[in-house]
Design a protein around this motif. Structure first.
Motif, PDB file in Angstrom:
ATOM      1  N   SER A 229       0.823  -1.209   0.000  1.00  0.00           N
ATOM      2  CA  SER A 229       0.000   0.000   0.000  1.00  0.00           C
ATOM      3  C   SER A 229       0.859   1.262   0.000  1.00  0.00           C
ATOM      4  O   SER A 229       0.410   2.320  -0.441  1.00  0.00           O
ATOM      5  CB  SER A 229      -0.938  -0.001   1.206  1.00  0.00           C
ATOM      6  OG  SER A 229      -0.242   0.212   2.411  1.00  0.00           O
ATOM      7  N   ILE A 235      -5.638  -1.367  -2.566  1.00  0.00           N
ATOM      8  CA  ILE A 235      -6.250  -1.716  -1.288  1.00  0.00           C
ATOM      9  C   ILE A 235      -5.860  -3.161  -0.998  1.00  0.00           C
ATOM     10  O   ILE A 235      -6.083  -4.043  -1.826  1.00  0.00           O
ATOM     11  CB  ILE A 235      -7.778  -1.589  -1.337  1.00  0.00           C
ATOM     12  CG1 ILE A 235      -8.183  -0.148  -1.659  1.00  0.00           C
ATOM     13  CG2 ILE A 235      -8.406  -2.034  -0.018  1.00  0.00           C
ATOM     14  CD1 ILE A 235      -9.677   0.049  -1.788  1.00  0.00           C
ATOM     15  N   THR A 248      -7.102  -4.116   6.702  1.00  0.00           N
ATOM     16  CA  THR A 248      -6.865  -3.518   5.380  1.00  0.00           C
ATOM     17  C   THR A 248      -5.687  -2.555   5.475  1.00  0.00           C
ATOM     18  O   THR A 248      -5.447  -1.955   6.526  1.00  0.00           O
ATOM     19  CB  THR A 248      -8.091  -2.747   4.861  1.00  0.00           C
ATOM     20  OG1 THR A 248      -8.337  -1.615   5.698  1.00  0.00           O
ATOM     21  CG2 THR A 248      -9.315  -3.644   4.798  1.00  0.00           C
ATOM     22  N   VAL A 250      -4.134   0.714   3.311  1.00  0.00           N
ATOM     23  CA  VAL A 250      -4.328   1.705   2.244  1.00  0.00           C
ATOM     24  C   VAL A 250      -3.416   2.880   2.517  1.00  0.00           C
ATOM     25  O   VAL A 250      -3.432   3.450   3.619  1.00  0.00           O
ATOM     26  CB  VAL A 250      -5.792   2.193   2.170  1.00  0.00           C
ATOM     27  CG1 VAL A 250      -5.961   3.181   1.021  1.00  0.00           C
ATOM     28  CG2 VAL A 250      -6.759   1.032   2.015  1.00  0.00           C
TER      29      VAL A 250
END
Length: 297
Positions: A229, A235, A248, A250
């Motif tokens: 990322s 993502i 996640t 990002v």
């Protein structure tokens, strides 16, 4: 006394008359924006410590000149004479990230030829299917405590990463994703790349992050997700093999403890809504709403 104040007033008038009220404010704004962007880029990163080191070297250079320390002055002067080359070498990762972020801007995403309505709707359907399949597969992997690393390609093309794995180029299904990350499958240790709503490659090797602020409890899978990322606008979805926690990554930021529904919302916001803002002034956003309406009927 009157002449003194008159001289000051004349100097002020001369100063304001010398200003070009069109280009000078624009110049100041651009410089301020550049300085702000540099500060934002290096904040909370290794570059911040490097900048502190450069400031210390600058102070040492000034002191050596002030006290006439000839040898120290010569060494530091040699370093600063080649400062541009030194800065490029030291800040290469940050410079690359800044250029990539500039390419991710809306200016870099201008569509000169427009988006065909049928192609746009087909693209939305592919991404919806990929998101649904991913969320269902992640839920199963969570229960079975199987790790996963899934990369959703956006603007930045990941051809170099794809070349490190095996091209699959298949429609996404929960069963396919689950089989790839089955702990005895040959591709389960690497990352899966989803491109244009399809499972494009698996078993890919991702770059690890150098961010030392990440918890030492997190393993290589999380560091690879954050590293990916940082080097792209992708993502990255990470499923922990030890705890089953879904995270996640990002823009170098790691968020943890996603439920299946929260993951679906995060992926739709990051892929569908973000794409709709960049193409046709939000027209895809309306198409997505219409498709959702058809689906719920």
């Amino acid at each position: 006394m009157a002449e003194f104040f008159a001289g000051i007033w004349d100097s002020i008038l001369v100063f304001f008359r010398s200003i070009n009220w069109i280009t000078d404010p624009l110049d100041i704004l651009l410089v301020a924006f550049a300085i702000y962007s540099v500060i934002k880029l290096v904040r909370d990163s290794r570059a911040e410590q490097l900048l502190k080191g450069i400031v210390i070297l600058g102070l040492a250079f000034f002191v050596s000149w002030l006290l006439n320390l000839k040898t120290m002055y010569f060494i530091l002067k040699t370093i600063f004479d080649n400062s541009i080359l030194v800065l490029v070498v030291i800040f290469q990762p940050e410079i690359r990230r800044a250029l990539e972020q500039a390419g991710h801007s809306r200016l870099g995403a201008i569509n000169l030829f427009g988006v065909n309505q049928e192609n746009a709707e087909a693209e939305i359907k592919r991404w919806q299917k990929a998101i649904s399949a991913t969320c269902a597969a992640v839920q199963t992997l969570q229960k079975q405590k199987m790790g996963a690393l899934i990369v959703f390609e956006r603007t930045t093309k990941l051809g170099e990463i794809i070349n490190t794995g095996t091209v699959v180029d298949a429609d996404p299904t929960p069963e396919l994703i689950g089989n790839i990350f089955f702990n005895k499958a040959p591709l389960h240790d690497g990352a899966m790349i989803i491109r244009d709503g399809k499972v494009y490659a698996a078993g890919c090797i991702l770059p690890l992050t150098d961010n030392h602020q990440i918890s030492s409890e997190l393993g290589t899978r999380h560091r690879a997700g954050v590293g990916m990322s940082e080097n792209s606008d992708a993502i990255v979805v990470i499923v922990s093999e030890e705890t089953g926690t879904v995270s996640t990554a990002v823009g170098g930021e790691l968020k943890r403890n996603f439920s299946p529904e929260a993951l679906r919302v995060a992926l739709e916001n990051g892929i569908l809504w973000d794409r709709s803002r960049r193409e046709d002034g939000g027209d895809l956003k309306g198409k997505l709403r219409r498709l959702r309406g058809r689906k719920t009927k």
